[in-house]
Write a protein that holds these residues in place. Structure first.
Motif, PDB file in Angstrom:
ATOM      1  N   SER A 124       0.918  -1.230  -0.043  1.00 22.32           N
ATOM      2  CA  SER A 124       0.141  -0.134  -0.143  1.00 22.32           C
ATOM      3  C   SER A 124       0.774   1.036   0.158  1.00 22.32           C
ATOM      4  N   TYR A 125       0.754   2.234  -1.039  1.00 26.31           N
ATOM      5  CA  TYR A 125       1.606   3.404  -1.044  1.00 26.31           C
ATOM      6  C   TYR A 125       0.633   4.382  -0.356  1.00 26.31           C
ATOM      7  N   ILE A 126       1.228   5.218   0.365  1.00 28.44           N
ATOM      8  CA  ILE A 126       0.484   6.014   1.024  1.00 28.44           C
ATOM      9  C   ILE A 126       0.919   7.441   0.228  1.00 28.44           C
ATOM     10  N   PRO A 127       0.045   8.250  -0.211  1.00 24.35           N
ATOM     11  CA  PRO A 127       0.515   9.297  -1.055  1.00 24.35           C
ATOM     12  C   PRO A 127       1.080  10.495  -0.142  1.00 24.35           C
ATOM     13  N   CYS A 128       1.957  11.436  -0.749  1.00 27.86           N
ATOM     14  CA  CYS A 128       2.713  12.413  -0.251  1.00 27.86           C
ATOM     15  C   CYS A 128       1.481  13.248   0.569  1.00 27.86           C
ATOM     16  N   LEU A 129       2.091  14.279   1.218  1.00 31.09           N
ATOM     17  CA  LEU A 129       0.996  15.114   2.113  1.00 31.09           C
ATOM     18  C   LEU A 129       0.468  15.983   0.971  1.00 31.09           C
ATOM     19  N   ASN A 130       1.134  16.305  -0.366  1.00 29.65           N
ATOM     20  CA  ASN A 130       0.643  17.073  -1.395  1.00 29.65           C
ATOM     21  C   ASN A 130      -0.051  18.601  -0.691  1.00 29.65           C
ATOM     22  N   ALA A 131      -1.411  18.998  -1.155  1.00 30.05           N
ATOM     23  CA  ALA A 131      -1.869  20.246  -0.691  1.00 30.05           C
ATOM     24  C   ALA A 131      -3.042  19.710   0.095  1.00 30.05           C
ATOM     25  N   THR A 132      -2.940  18.740   0.903  1.00 27.59           N
ATOM     26  CA  THR A 132      -3.995  18.200   2.056  1.00 27.59           C
ATOM     27  C   THR A 132      -4.236  19.483   3.004  1.00 27.59           C
ATOM     28  N   PRO A 133      -5.259  19.585   3.668  1.00 29.58           N
ATOM     29  CA  PRO A 133      -5.400  20.554   4.689  1.00 29.58           C
ATOM     30  C   PRO A 133      -4.221  20.675   5.716  1.00 29.58           C
ATOM     31  N   GLY A 134      -4.052  19.566   6.266  1.00 28.34           N
ATOM     32  CA  GLY A 134      -3.107  19.372   7.486  1.00 28.34           C
ATOM     33  C   GLY A 134      -1.787  19.853   6.981  1.00 28.34           C
ATOM     34  N   HIS A 135      -1.233  19.527   5.881  1.00 31.78           N
ATOM     35  CA  HIS A 135      -0.129  20.001   5.200  1.00 31.78           C
ATOM     36  C   HIS A 135       0.124  21.468   5.159  1.00 31.78           C
ATOM     37  N   ILE A 136      -1.193  22.111   4.491  1.00 30.01           N
ATOM     38  CA  ILE A 136      -1.264  23.393   4.239  1.00 30.01           C
ATOM     39  C   ILE A 136      -0.954  24.188   5.656  1.00 30.01           C
ATOM     40  N   ASP A 137      -1.688  23.628   6.647  1.00 31.15           N
ATOM     41  CA  ASP A 137      -1.664  24.324   7.935  1.00 31.15           C
ATOM     42  C   ASP A 137      -0.227  24.166   8.571  1.00 31.15           C
ATOM     43  N   ALA A 138       0.351  23.016   8.299  1.00 30.95           N
ATOM     44  CA  ALA A 138       1.904  23.024   8.919  1.00 30.95           C
ATOM     45  C   ALA A 138       2.880  24.097   8.169  1.00 30.95           C
ATOM     46  N   LEU A 139       2.678  24.107   6.854  1.00 37.85           N
ATOM     47  CA  LEU A 139       3.256  25.201   5.891  1.00 37.85           C
ATOM     48  C   LEU A 139       3.137  26.498   6.517  1.00 37.85           C
ATOM     49  N   VAL A 140       1.857  26.868   6.769  1.00 39.46           N
ATOM     50  CA  VAL A 140       1.526  28.302   7.131  1.00 39.46           C
ATOM     51  C   VAL A 140       2.170  28.371   8.366  1.00 39.46           C
ATOM     52  N   THR A 141       2.163  27.507   9.223  1.00 38.19           N
ATOM     53  CA  THR A 141       2.559  27.912  10.604  1.00 38.19           C
ATOM     54  C   THR A 141       3.908  28.182  10.459  1.00 38.19           C
ATOM     55  N   LEU A 142       4.850  27.238   9.715  1.00 34.33           N
ATOM     56  CA  LEU A 142       6.065  27.312   9.461  1.00 34.33           C
ATOM     57  C   LEU A 142       6.542  28.724   8.780  1.00 34.33           C
ATOM     58  N   VAL A 143       5.642  29.161   8.162  1.00 38.66           N
ATOM     59  CA  VAL A 143       5.757  30.677   7.443  1.00 38.66           C
ATOM     60  C   VAL A 143       5.660  31.776   8.410  1.00 38.66           C
ATOM     61  N   GLU A 144       4.508  31.674   9.151  1.00 40.07           N
ATOM     62  CA  GLU A 144       4.055  32.727  10.177  1.00 40.07           C
ATOM     63  C   GLU A 144       5.236  32.729  11.213  1.00 40.07           C
ATOM     64  N   GLU A 145       5.894  31.405  11.736  1.00 39.80           N
ATOM     65  CA  GLU A 145       6.866  31.482  12.679  1.00 39.80           C
ATOM     66  C   GLU A 145       8.398  32.242  12.159  1.00 39.80           C
ATOM     67  N   ASN A 146       8.502  31.998  10.683  1.00 38.46           N
ATOM     68  CA  ASN A 146       9.643  32.638  10.111  1.00 38.46           C
ATOM     69  C   ASN A 146       9.374  34.213   9.668  1.00 38.46           C
ATOM     70  N   LEU A 147       8.153  34.616   9.782  1.00 40.34           N
ATOM     71  CA  LEU A 147       7.768  35.938   9.477  1.00 40.34           C
ATOM     72  C   LEU A 147       7.984  36.865  10.583  1.00 40.34           C
ATOM     73  N   GLN A 148       7.938  36.264  11.708  1.00 41.51           N
ATOM     74  CA  GLN A 148       8.023  37.130  13.071  1.00 41.51           C
ATOM     75  C   GLN A 148       8.999  38.060  13.089  1.00 41.51           C
ATOM     76  N   GLY A 149       8.585  39.315  13.440  1.00 38.16           N
ATOM     77  CA  GLY A 149       9.533  40.373  13.768  1.00 38.16           C
ATOM     78  C   GLY A 149       9.713  41.372  12.227  1.00 38.16           C
ATOM     79  N   TRP A 150       8.811  41.065  11.555  1.00 44.73           N
ATOM     80  CA  TRP A 150       8.938  41.898  10.034  1.00 44.73           C
ATOM     81  C   TRP A 150       7.549  42.684  10.083  1.00 44.73           C
ATOM     82  N   GLY A 151       7.129  42.674  11.097  1.00 48.99           N
ATOM     83  CA  GLY A 151       5.831  43.650  11.383  1.00 48.99           C
ATOM     84  C   GLY A 151       4.936  43.939  10.474  1.00 48.99           C
TER      85      GLY A 151
END
Length: 370
Positions: free
Chosen positions: A313-340
């Motif tokens: 059974s092959y389990i597909p990559c995370l692709n654009a699943t909601p959980g993956h997008i949420d994780a990427l958005v959290t990663l982006v927002e953490e790295n935007l801190q301090g830029w006001g």
């Protein structure tokens, strides 16, 4: 040397922040000429193949580009979709998911784009588009969870090279890895659990990562260590014992030794060791592509089943699943801190417009053409 700028630039335009996600790349079409062009760019990168240039030029143009493009074109044709290559489709959807999340919070203050290290849309092209949109602070997120000089550092090289031709450099941040980022681990765990709930769970979970030459590890590249840490954290989150999962490496190229154990060789011997059914997931790939769809789910599935396996059974990559997008958005927002970044509220937008007008009048009294 001319430097890239913006013609008739208006100095009262508000600055914007840019988020650029990148992935490896894809040919423009599943044809031999398109693959020859793509592979010539990809395999000529000294980060990818660390062989002296004169010797490698002879090997690449004298042998590889005469043989490999046709075979690769056939493989790409087997996975190509109406909209293009799977990697391009999924990366575009990932960018759109991040863009929508940023828009809800920051309105038009954040520009989100995506580019490919090799092929199109190219990094220089997308950086030019973002500059034209007023991006003065730039966050680059290569979608490689585990750092490797052959992928992550190569992306940095391309960004840096482009910057040498720009008149106005943006403030710059670069995410070099996120192999142990908790939301990423959680997104994978929930994705796998969802697959198990729908399709059942096999005897062993194989976590297959793209391989790199062993010499890269011996020279200090952390990729191997980060892959194993990702596997350990994911297994712990899933509650798996050491005998219930394996970390393997796929997609080796050439005759030298690469990171082991090799995925294909492992799947050929597991059945004779008593493992008759497996799940396979690729944590190092943020999106399904040729290496996951054709190499894993077709070629390696065949190896396993022909060797006596009974369930694959092959389990597909995370692709654009909601959980993956949420994780990427959290990663982006953490790295935007301090830029006001101003929030997307009527009050903040009105205040920004007023301050921009005040600055313009203070610097150029009576001018309305800038």
């Amino acid at each position: 040397m001319p430097y890239n700028g913006i013609d008739n630039y208006r100095h009262n335009e508000p600055d914007r922040l840019g988020v650029l996600i990148t992935n490896l790349g894809t040919p423009d079409a599943p044809t031999t000429p398109a693959l020859r062009k793509y592979l010539a760019e990809f395999l000529w990168d000294p980060r990818v193949v660390e062989v002296p240039r004169p010797l490698w030029w002879l090997i690449l143009h004298g042998v590889i580009l005469r043989i490999r493009p046709r075979k690769s074109a056939e493989a790409y044709a087997s996975v190509w979709e109406k909209e293009g290559s799977p990697l391009l489709i999924h990366t575009a959807k990932q960018a759109e998911g991040i863009r929508e999340a940023m828009k809800r919070r920051f309105g038009t203050n954040v520009v989100v784009g995506f580019a490919m290290r090799y092929g199109n849309p190219s990094i220089p092209r997308v950086l030019e588009e973002m500059q034209q949109q007023g991006v003065r602070k730039l966050l680059v997120l290569p979608l490689y969870p585990q750092y490797s000089a052959s992928t992550t550092a190569s992306t940095f090289d391309a960004i840096a090279k482009d910057f040498t031709r720009r008149r106005w450099l943006p403030d710059f941040r670069f995410v070099s890895h996120y192999h142990d980022f908790p939301p990423y681990i959680e997104a994978m765990a929930r994705h796998i659990e969802s697959h198990w709930a729908e399709h059942g769970r096999k005897e062993k979970l194989i976590l297959s990562y793209h391989g790199v030459p062993l010499k890269y590890l011996l020279k200090g590249d952390p990729y191997h260590c980060e892959c194993h840490k990702t596997s350990r954290l994911l297994a712990e989150r899933l509650g798996l014992g050491k005998d219930q999962y394996m970390t393997t490496f796929q997609s080796r190229f050439g005759r030298e030794e690469w990171l082991q154990p090799y995925t294909d060789e492992t799947l050929k011997v597991l059945p004779e060791k008593g493992v008759k059914s497996i799940d396979v997931f690729c944590p190092g790939f943020s999106a399904d592509c040729l290496e996951t769809i054709e190499e894993i789910n077709e070629e390696n599935r065949e190896y396993f089943m022909e060797s006596g396996g009974e369930g694959f059974s092959y389990i597909p990559c995370l692709n654009a699943t909601p959980g993956h997008i949420d994780a990427l958005v959290t990663l982006v927002e953490e790295n935007l801190q301090g830029w006001g970044i101003p929030e997307n509220s009527p009050e903040s937008l009105e205040q920004r417009a007023r301050l921009a007008e005040e600055r313009k009048q203070a610097t150029f009294p009576g001018r309305s053409d800038i």
